[in-house]
Design a protein around this motif. Sequence first.
Motif, PDB file in Angstrom:
ATOM      1  N   VAL A 284       0.839  -1.197   0.000  1.00 27.03           N
ATOM      2  CA  VAL A 284       0.000   0.000   0.000  1.00 27.03           C
ATOM      3  C   VAL A 284       0.877   1.251   0.000  1.00 27.03           C
ATOM      4  CG1 VAL A 284      -1.779   1.279   1.257  1.00 27.03           C
ATOM      5  CG2 VAL A 284      -1.807  -1.232   1.254  1.00 27.03           C
ATOM      6  N   PRO A 285       0.735   2.152  -0.982  1.00 26.23           N
ATOM      7  CA  PRO A 285       1.492   3.416  -0.959  1.00 26.23           C
ATOM      8  C   PRO A 285       1.211   4.205   0.316  1.00 26.23           C
ATOM      9  CG  PRO A 285       0.473   3.080  -3.106  1.00 26.23           C
ATOM     10  CD  PRO A 285      -0.086   2.016  -2.199  1.00 26.23           C
ATOM     11  N   GLY A 286       2.252   4.797   0.856  1.00 22.86           N
ATOM     12  CA  GLY A 286       2.115   5.526   2.108  1.00 22.86           C
ATOM     13  C   GLY A 286       2.385   4.669   3.328  1.00 22.86           C
ATOM     14  N   MET A 287       2.744   3.400   3.116  1.00 21.09           N
ATOM     15  CA  MET A 287       3.075   2.528   4.242  1.00 21.09           C
ATOM     16  C   MET A 287       4.595   2.330   4.273  1.00 21.09           C
ATOM     17  SD  MET A 287       0.235   2.027   5.821  1.00 21.09           S
ATOM     18  CE  MET A 287       0.242   0.525   6.782  1.00 21.09           C
ATOM     19  N   HIS A 288       5.117   1.203   3.736  1.00 25.26           N
ATOM     20  CA  HIS A 288       6.569   0.992   3.768  1.00 25.26           C
ATOM     21  C   HIS A 288       7.315   2.148   3.115  1.00 25.26           C
ATOM     22  CE1 HIS A 288      10.394  -1.233   3.674  1.00 25.26           C
ATOM     23  NE2 HIS A 288      10.550  -0.672   2.489  1.00 25.26           N
ATOM     24  N   ASN A 289       6.787   2.666   2.017  1.00 25.77           N
ATOM     25  CA  ASN A 289       7.508   3.711   1.295  1.00 25.77           C
ATOM     26  C   ASN A 289       7.397   5.079   1.967  1.00 25.77           C
ATOM     27  OD1 ASN A 289       4.845   4.234   0.658  1.00 25.77           O
ATOM     28  ND2 ASN A 289       5.242   4.706  -1.489  1.00 25.77           N
ATOM     29  N   SER A 290       6.789   5.119   3.157  1.00 24.01           N
ATOM     30  CA  SER A 290       6.765   6.353   3.939  1.00 24.01           C
ATOM     31  C   SER A 290       7.098   6.110   5.405  1.00 24.01           C
ATOM     32  CB  SER A 290       5.385   7.009   3.826  1.00 24.01           C
ATOM     33  OG  SER A 290       5.365   8.275   4.439  1.00 24.01           O
ATOM     34  N   ILE A 421      14.049  -3.704  12.000  1.00 20.51           N
ATOM     35  CA  ILE A 421      13.803  -2.804  10.871  1.00 20.51           C
ATOM     36  C   ILE A 421      15.109  -2.200  10.376  1.00 20.51           C
ATOM     37  CG2 ILE A 421      12.763  -0.585  10.244  1.00 20.51           C
ATOM     38  CD1 ILE A 421      10.398  -1.340  12.052  1.00 20.51           C
ATOM     39  N   ARG A 422      15.961  -1.803  11.291  1.00 25.52           N
ATOM     40  CA  ARG A 422      17.256  -1.238  10.888  1.00 25.52           C
ATOM     41  C   ARG A 422      18.075  -2.256  10.096  1.00 25.52           C
ATOM     42  NH1 ARG A 422      19.643   3.196  13.081  1.00 25.52           N
ATOM     43  NH2 ARG A 422      18.484   4.454  14.583  1.00 25.52           N
ATOM     44  N   GLN A 423      18.074  -3.486  10.554  1.00 29.89           N
ATOM     45  CA  GLN A 423      18.836  -4.526   9.865  1.00 29.89           C
ATOM     46  C   GLN A 423      18.311  -4.708   8.434  1.00 29.89           C
ATOM     47  OE1 GLN A 423      18.572  -8.470  11.624  1.00 29.89           O
ATOM     48  NE2 GLN A 423      20.624  -8.974  10.948  1.00 29.89           N
ATOM     49  N   ASP A 424      17.001  -4.723   8.287  1.00 32.15           N
ATOM     50  CA  ASP A 424      16.410  -4.868   6.963  1.00 32.15           C
ATOM     51  C   ASP A 424      16.704  -3.640   6.097  1.00 32.15           C
ATOM     52  OD1 ASP A 424      14.266  -6.333   5.192  1.00 32.15           O
ATOM     53  OD2 ASP A 424      13.682  -4.225   5.227  1.00 32.15           O
ATOM     54  N   ALA A 426      19.175  -1.518   6.269  1.00 40.07           N
ATOM     55  CA  ALA A 426      20.587  -1.466   5.870  1.00 40.07           C
ATOM     56  C   ALA A 426      20.832  -2.347   4.650  1.00 40.07           C
ATOM     57  CB  ALA A 426      21.477  -1.897   7.029  1.00 40.07           C
ATOM     58  N   LYS A 427      20.189  -3.497   4.606  1.00 37.16           N
ATOM     59  CA  LYS A 427      20.349  -4.395   3.464  1.00 37.16           C
ATOM     60  C   LYS A 427      19.711  -3.805   2.212  1.00 37.16           C
ATOM     61  CE  LYS A 427      20.411  -8.682   6.181  1.00 37.16           C
ATOM     62  NZ  LYS A 427      19.671  -9.939   6.472  1.00 37.16           N
ATOM     63  N   ARG A 428      18.538  -3.182   2.368  1.00 38.58           N
ATOM     64  CA  ARG A 428      17.803  -2.671   1.215  1.00 38.58           C
ATOM     65  C   ARG A 428      18.386  -1.366   0.667  1.00 38.58           C
ATOM     66  NH1 ARG A 428      12.882  -5.148   0.440  1.00 38.58           N
ATOM     67  NH2 ARG A 428      12.087  -6.377   2.209  1.00 38.58           N
ATOM     68  N   TYR A 429      18.827  -0.477   1.585  1.00 35.97           N
ATOM     69  CA  TYR A 429      19.126   0.891   1.166  1.00 35.97           C
ATOM     70  C   TYR A 429      20.574   1.302   1.371  1.00 35.97           C
ATOM     71  CZ  TYR A 429      14.090   0.629   1.449  1.00 35.97           C
ATOM     72  OH  TYR A 429      12.785   0.218   1.292  1.00 35.97           O
ATOM     73  N   GLY A 430      21.397   0.416   1.900  1.00 36.29           N
ATOM     74  CA  GLY A 430      22.811   0.712   2.034  1.00 36.29           C
ATOM     75  C   GLY A 430      23.178   1.305   3.375  1.00 36.29           C
ATOM     76  N   ALA A 431      24.480   1.566   3.545  1.00 33.93           N
ATOM     77  CA  ALA A 431      25.018   1.966   4.852  1.00 33.93           C
ATOM     78  C   ALA A 431      24.495   3.314   5.328  1.00 33.93           C
ATOM     79  CB  ALA A 431      26.549   1.997   4.786  1.00 33.93           C
ATOM     80  N   SER A 432      24.039   4.181   4.425  1.00 36.85           N
ATOM     81  CA  SER A 432      23.562   5.518   4.807  1.00 36.85           C
ATOM     82  C   SER A 432      22.060   5.562   5.012  1.00 36.85           C
ATOM     83  CB  SER A 432      23.978   6.540   3.743  1.00 36.85           C
ATOM     84  OG  SER A 432      25.375   6.628   3.634  1.00 36.85           O
ATOM     85  N   TYR A 433      21.428   4.409   5.219  1.00 42.01           N
ATOM     86  CA  TYR A 433      19.967   4.337   5.282  1.00 42.01           C
ATOM     87  C   TYR A 433      19.367   5.224   6.369  1.00 42.01           C
ATOM     88  CZ  TYR A 433      20.197   1.492   9.515  1.00 42.01           C
ATOM     89  OH  TYR A 433      20.418   1.064  10.792  1.00 42.01           O
ATOM     90  N   ASP A 434      20.121   5.502   7.444  1.00 40.04           N
ATOM     91  CA  ASP A 434      19.570   6.288   8.561  1.00 40.04           C
ATOM     92  C   ASP A 434      20.302   7.606   8.746  1.00 40.04           C
ATOM     93  OD1 ASP A 434      21.965   5.275   9.487  1.00 40.04           O
ATOM     94  OD2 ASP A 434      21.182   4.667  11.449  1.00 40.04           O
ATOM     95  N   GLN A 435      20.869   8.143   7.664  1.00 40.29           N
ATOM     96  CA  GLN A 435      21.654   9.379   7.737  1.00 40.29           C
ATOM     97  C   GLN A 435      21.065  10.439   6.817  1.00 40.29           C
ATOM     98  OE1 GLN A 435      24.558   9.664   9.852  1.00 40.29           O
ATOM     99  NE2 GLN A 435      23.391   7.897  10.550  1.00 40.29           N
ATOM    100  N   TRP A 436      21.086  11.690   7.254  1.00 41.78           N
ATOM    101  CA  TRP A 436      20.577  12.768   6.402  1.00 41.78           C
ATOM    102  C   TRP A 436      21.581  13.149   5.319  1.00 41.78           C
ATOM    103  CZ3 TRP A 436      23.203  17.277   5.716  1.00 41.78           C
ATOM    104  CH2 TRP A 436      24.178  17.601   6.678  1.00 41.78           C
ATOM    105  N   GLY A 437      22.855  12.841   5.531  1.00 38.47           N
ATOM    106  CA  GLY A 437      23.877  13.220   4.574  1.00 38.47           C
ATOM    107  C   GLY A 437      24.954  12.152   4.498  1.00 38.47           C
ATOM    108  N   PRO A 438      25.877  12.280   3.551  1.00 47.14           N
ATOM    109  CA  PRO A 438      25.927  13.396   2.602  1.00 47.14           C
ATOM    110  C   PRO A 438      24.918  13.217   1.469  1.00 47.14           C
ATOM    111  CG  PRO A 438      27.704  11.859   2.162  1.00 47.14           C
ATOM    112  CD  PRO A 438      27.010  11.360   3.412  1.00 47.14           C
ATOM    113  N   CYS A 439      24.513  14.349   0.879  1.00 41.86           N
ATOM    114  CA  CYS A 439      23.606  14.357  -0.259  1.00 41.86           C
ATOM    115  C   CYS A 439      24.280  15.132  -1.383  1.00 41.86           C
ATOM    116  CB  CYS A 439      22.287  15.034   0.087  1.00 41.86           C
ATOM    117  SG  CYS A 439      21.098  13.982   0.951  1.00 41.86           S
ATOM    118  N   SER A 440      24.818  14.445  -2.350  1.00 43.44           N
ATOM    119  CA  SER A 440      25.492  15.121  -3.465  1.00 43.44           C
ATOM    120  C   SER A 440      24.522  15.307  -4.613  1.00 43.44           C
ATOM    121  CB  SER A 440      26.704  14.303  -3.930  1.00 43.44           C
ATOM    122  OG  SER A 440      26.290  12.977  -4.253  1.00 43.44           O
TER     123      SER A 440
END
Length: 443
Positions: A284-290, A421-424, A426-440
Amino acid sequence: MPARKGPLLIPLSMLGARPYLVVDYLPFDGLALTLSQRKQIGRAVRFLAAQLRGNSAPVRVRLVGHTDSTGAIAHNLALGRKRAEAVRGAFLASILRQAPWLAPRITFDVLSRGEAEPIASNRTPGGRGRNRRVVVFLDIQGSSAADLPQVRALGPSGGPTRPPSARTCCILAPTTSPRTANNNLLEPSNLGVHRGASETTGLIYHPQYGFLDLGHIRDHCDLTYFLYAHIANSGGKTGTVKTVNSTATITKPVPPEMWVLVARSIAYDDGLGHEIHSYANRLVPGMHNSSFSPEDLPSNFIGTRVGENALRRGGDFSAAVTASLQNLLFGAAALKDTRQAFDNINGCWVSFTDPRSLLDADYLLRRNFTRVPWKAPRVRNAIPSSWMFEDLTPAAAFYDFIYNEGRRIPKSTFTAEFANIRQDAAKRYGASYDQWGPCSVGP
């Protein structure tokens, strides 16, 4: 990093529930206080002494030491206590210099939470510095609670008797319609009347608080009001209160000075439960993707604070929320600048090309598991107000909580849920999954 200029100037009757002083950015694996931090403690003592002249009430000082997550758990628990002892020594020494008449009236309690209660990410030097802290609470025994909202201030009906339903809230995107650009963004001068026909929901960017979701803020205002009314109308007695998706059980009587804090804490837990529940729903949009979107938890927490402010104003609650929101959002970005802030995080926090992007379960690339505001790069930003770091944990001693949407999620399992959730993520979105930056990204 310089210490904050505290103390936090709050009513004496609330000192047992709110931090009076936060001494942070303590040295890595160390106890030593800087000259700036000692001056910070000195200012706190001067303010306290000025408030207590002519008042003979005993004073209990509770000092809670914290660490970052580096090192063993047992070591950090001991280190947190040593840090609290160091601040206790500096606090007492300042009292003996500036107000020796106050010393016989003070009792100290020294505690440690070690690494268990971070207020910022341990993945950055700045976050670890903020977690290396000692939080000082004061309890002025016999202080008046006359400045607290009372049942008589809740209106003829004693406040709402039914839990509020959630508004349709806003995914982190400029628009949800292929025909209307920026329809998800707001002008701060056109928010409308809370719970009125003109009420608006959507996203706004603020230099202090980052992206804010007005739907989340309004929902948590109303939920805080409902919970406060239940607690206050019962006189703080034990019992059960249900929201649309959760059950809170008051396990021991709540004193009047804690009614608001307990209401805010339960409301915030309700929001946390929803984020945990929604992470697992990829259909459902607005669930996992938010779920745990960067603006969610800061907006939820701010909503509980605005709800408290409205209760303290008294009178019509909707009018009080409207006024409190106007005060909170002073200095917020205009719509075009909110759009610029979004463009500067697109491709980093989210992956937006057009509204069809919102159908992608992996639209959200980074997730904020704290209420620490994330700031977009290359826009005007400012330091958040100190109240963003208020400690809700004293309220947890008065209730048990279970979130019931979809499945049963007790508050006692939140830590384990977060870890999974964090473990999942990190696997899905990479090491920066919980960081605001850097954003290039961005111009």
